[in-house]
Design an enzyme around this catalytic site. Structure first.
Site, short mmCIF file in Angstrom:
data_model
loop_
_atom_site.label_atom_id
_atom_site.label_comp_id
_atom_site.label_asym_id
_atom_site.label_seq_id
_atom_site.Cartn_x
_atom_site.Cartn_y
_atom_site.Cartn_z
N GLY A 26 0.83 -1.20 0.00
CA GLY A 26 0.00 0.00 0.00
C GLY A 26 0.86 1.25 0.00
N ALA A 58 -8.99 3.66 -0.54
CA ALA A 58 -9.23 4.90 0.20
C ALA A 58 -9.86 5.95 -0.71
CB ALA A 58 -7.92 5.43 0.79
N GLY A 60 -11.67 9.32 0.45
CA GLY A 60 -11.82 10.74 0.79
C GLY A 60 -10.66 11.63 0.39
N GLY A 61 -9.45 11.32 0.86
CA GLY A 61 -8.33 12.17 0.52
C GLY A 61 -7.23 12.11 1.57
N GLU A 126 -13.82 17.35 6.14
CA GLU A 126 -14.49 16.15 6.62
C GLU A 126 -14.74 16.27 8.12
OE1 GLU A 126 -12.33 12.68 5.39
OE2 GLU A 126 -12.59 13.10 3.26
N ASP A 222 -1.82 -9.84 9.74
CA ASP A 222 -0.66 -10.74 9.60
C ASP A 222 0.64 -10.12 10.11
OD1 ASP A 222 -2.24 -12.72 8.31
OD2 ASP A 222 -2.04 -11.66 6.42
N HIS A 243 -16.54 2.77 10.60
CA HIS A 243 -17.02 3.88 9.78
C HIS A 243 -18.55 3.86 9.80
CE1 HIS A 243 -17.58 6.64 6.46
NE2 HIS A 243 -16.29 6.90 6.51
N ARG A 291 -16.32 10.29 14.06
CA ARG A 291 -16.87 9.05 13.53
C ARG A 291 -17.45 8.14 14.62
NH1 ARG A 291 -12.41 7.33 8.91
NH2 ARG A 291 -12.98 8.96 7.42
N HIS A 352 -13.63 -0.23 9.83
CA HIS A 352 -12.96 0.51 8.76
C HIS A 352 -11.47 0.70 9.00
CE1 HIS A 352 -12.28 3.29 5.52
NE2 HIS A 352 -12.03 4.29 6.33
N ARG A 387 -9.16 8.13 15.09
CA ARG A 387 -8.46 8.81 13.99
C ARG A 387 -9.28 9.95 13.42
NH1 ARG A 387 -8.68 8.14 8.30
NH2 ARG A 387 -10.05 6.33 8.52
N SER A 392 -5.05 9.16 7.86
CA SER A 392 -4.41 7.85 7.70
C SER A 392 -3.40 7.83 6.57
CB SER A 392 -5.47 6.77 7.48
OG SER A 392 -6.35 7.12 6.45
#
Length: 521
Positions: A26, A58, A60-61, A126, A222, A243, A291, A352, A387, A392
């Site tokens: 990622g 992902a 949103g931004g 947000e 993992d 979420h 959230r 989430h 968060r 993130s």
């Protein structure tokens, strides 16, 4: 706890030599690899293919101060507020002050951020942000565009080799406790030993230990479980973020499609079946509340009125706006016969994000020499108990880069040593692994999810411990028992931490706290 899953002769394995091994593919993993000294050889190991990660989904931004009207101090305060007093303020300051320069680096790497007619970055707001500061790509496809850009660059780098469909088994250490590499296995076997003196865990989160999650199918914890077996400390394991808004039905891989918080940032509101905006009475920030607050308000609304879901209403925006600003969401909903320009979107809370993980310092170092962690697998301290939206991906960038910079600055040439393997008595047993997986997810969802209490947490620990003790003894000859052992390992860590934290805070909510007369958050 079983130290090593590989029990054979390490010298008999195929051995690949690298300076750095990064587990994951990622944004955290890719950005760390791209920030390594190009003179260092790097292996990128991923379990599900190079285009399967949480990052790529992902929407949103990325939260970063790029507007002169904003200030990193504002971003700091918003992050600390969302973290409910449990953030590491020094780590948050690193995040918000260094983050804007990483956005500039992404721009230089040709990440296609959305801009206005004058070429300026488009920014939005947000939940729990006091200023517009979310930069985004493709309207609501930020993770996809950033990941694809970084991946393309990594594929061009001569010092980076990518190993698809290779699953991490062990983080290997020598007699001094220092990292000497990892054991891994591809889908066809056998084991491979990647020898390296530096290992970065950037393998993502734990979402698939729950029945409903927006996470990629690979996200079973993992990397976190392997780090625990290697002796690394973990922290904030009780803080699992759910979420508030995902489509009510999963895709063919069991992943729930996220309806980004950015919709509420653009004016969407939550409604029940009586057309009421129930968030107005739930929090002063209404639909833009943190959230955890929104998630619990939805759960209470569903339970109190026996509803399978609530609705997100963005019909006040024009079709052209929605199709341009949220093309991914617009077309995915349309594919499911939901026209968000005229229809309310049926949504439910799902797992989430994970705030906890492998404990690190400001450079991603763990307490195992040579072992680093970044991204969702790491507990850097920036998120605290909850968060802040779109922090993130910023954390992936800032601390992925910091891992790479520290390795480069402290690198000492030389061949890594030999693992100090420990024998383990395995037991062959006829086990229905699919049933155990379903049971772990059921127990975690029912007893270790959004609402928790002592009785259910204690029951869950006993139930999953029984699975763990059996799974730990199985021969690890393929991915199936490994994945279940990892799921049980991180599940127990989450449950144990949730049981010990008796007061509600952030994403951790103890329903029995109110019954005992304690102060309610």
């Amino acid at each position: 706890m079983r130290r090593y899953l590989f029990t054979g002769d390490i010298d008999a394995l195929e051995t690949l030599e690298y300076d750095v091994v990064i587990v994951g593919c990622g944004i955290a993993a890719l950005y760390a690899a791209l920030n390594l000294d190009p003179g260092l050889s790097c292996a990128l190991i991923n379990k599900g293919g190079r285009e399967e990660s949480n990052s790529i989904y992902a929407q949103g931004g990325i939260a970063a101060v790029t507007d002169p009207a904003d200030d990193p101090e504002n971003h700091l305060k918003d992050t600390l507020f969302s973290g409910a007093g449990l953030c590491n303020e020094e780590a948050v300051r690193v995040l918000v002050t260094e983050g804007p320069s990483d956005i500039k680096k992404l721009i230089d790497m040709h990440v296609p951020f959305d801009t206005d007619e004058k070429g300026r970055l488009q920014i939005t707001r947000e939940g729990a942000h006091t200023h517009d500061r979310i930069v985004h790509c493709g309207g609501d496809a930020t993770g996809y565009h950033v990941t694809k850009t970084l991946l393309a660059e990594a594929e061009r780098r001569e010092n980076i080799d990518i190993y698809d469909y290779h699953c991490l088994y062990d983080i290997c250490t020598d007699d001094n406790g220092e990292v000497v590499g990892i054991t891994a296995m591809n889908d066809d076997g056998p084991y491979i030993f990647f020898r390296a003196r530096n290992v970065i865990i950037a393998s993502g989160g734990i979402g698939r230990i729950y029945r409903k999650s927006t996470n990629a199918k690979t996200q079973n914890g993992d990397g976190i479980a392997a780090a625990m077996r290697a002796g690394a400390a973990v922290g904030n394991m009780e803080f699992v973020q759910f979420h508030p808004t995902a489509l009510i039905h999963p895709d063919q891989n069991g992943r729930y499609f996220l309806i980004s918080e950015a919709l509420r940032g653009e004016g969407a509101v939550l409604r029940n079946r009586r057309w009421e905006r129930f968030m107005v009475n739930a929090h002063p920030m209404a639909d833009l509340a943190p959230r955890d607050v929104v998630t619990r308000a939805i759960i209470w609304e569903m339970r109190n009125h026996d509803l399978p879901n609530v609705y997100l209403d963005i019909t006040g925006k024009s079709r052209s706006f929605l199709e341009h600003r949220f093309p991914t969401i617009y077309h995915e909903c349309l594919r499911r016969n939901i026209d968000i320009a005229v229809d309310w979107i049926p949504v439910v809370p799902v797992q989430h994000y994970f705030m906890g993980g492998i404990t690190t310092d400001l450079y991603g170092r763990t307490d195992v020499p040579g072992l680093y962690a970044c991204g969702e697998a790491a507990n850097t301290g920036v998120h605290g108990a909850n968060r802040l939206a779109s922090n993130s991906l910023l954390e992936c960038l800032v601390f992925g880069r910091r891992c790479a910079q520290h390795i480069g600055g402290a690198f000492v040439p030389g061949r890594a040593g030999r693992p100090a393997l420990e024998p383990f008595a395995e037991t062959e047993a006829a086990v229905d692994l699919d049933t155990i997986k379903a049971q772990i997810r059921y127990v975690m969802t029912l007893k270790g999810g959004i609402l928790r209490n002592r009785t259910q947490l204690t029951e869950a620990i006993a139930e999953i411990s029984a699975h763990y003790e059996m799974l730990e003894r199985l021969p690890m000859t393929d991915h199936n028992p490994l994945i279940l052992l990892n799921m049980a390992t991180v599940s127990l860590a989450v449950l144990d931490a949730a049981l010990k934290r008796e007061k509600s805070v952030g994403a951790h909510y103890r329903s029995d706290e109110v019954k005992e007369g304690s102060d309610k958050k």
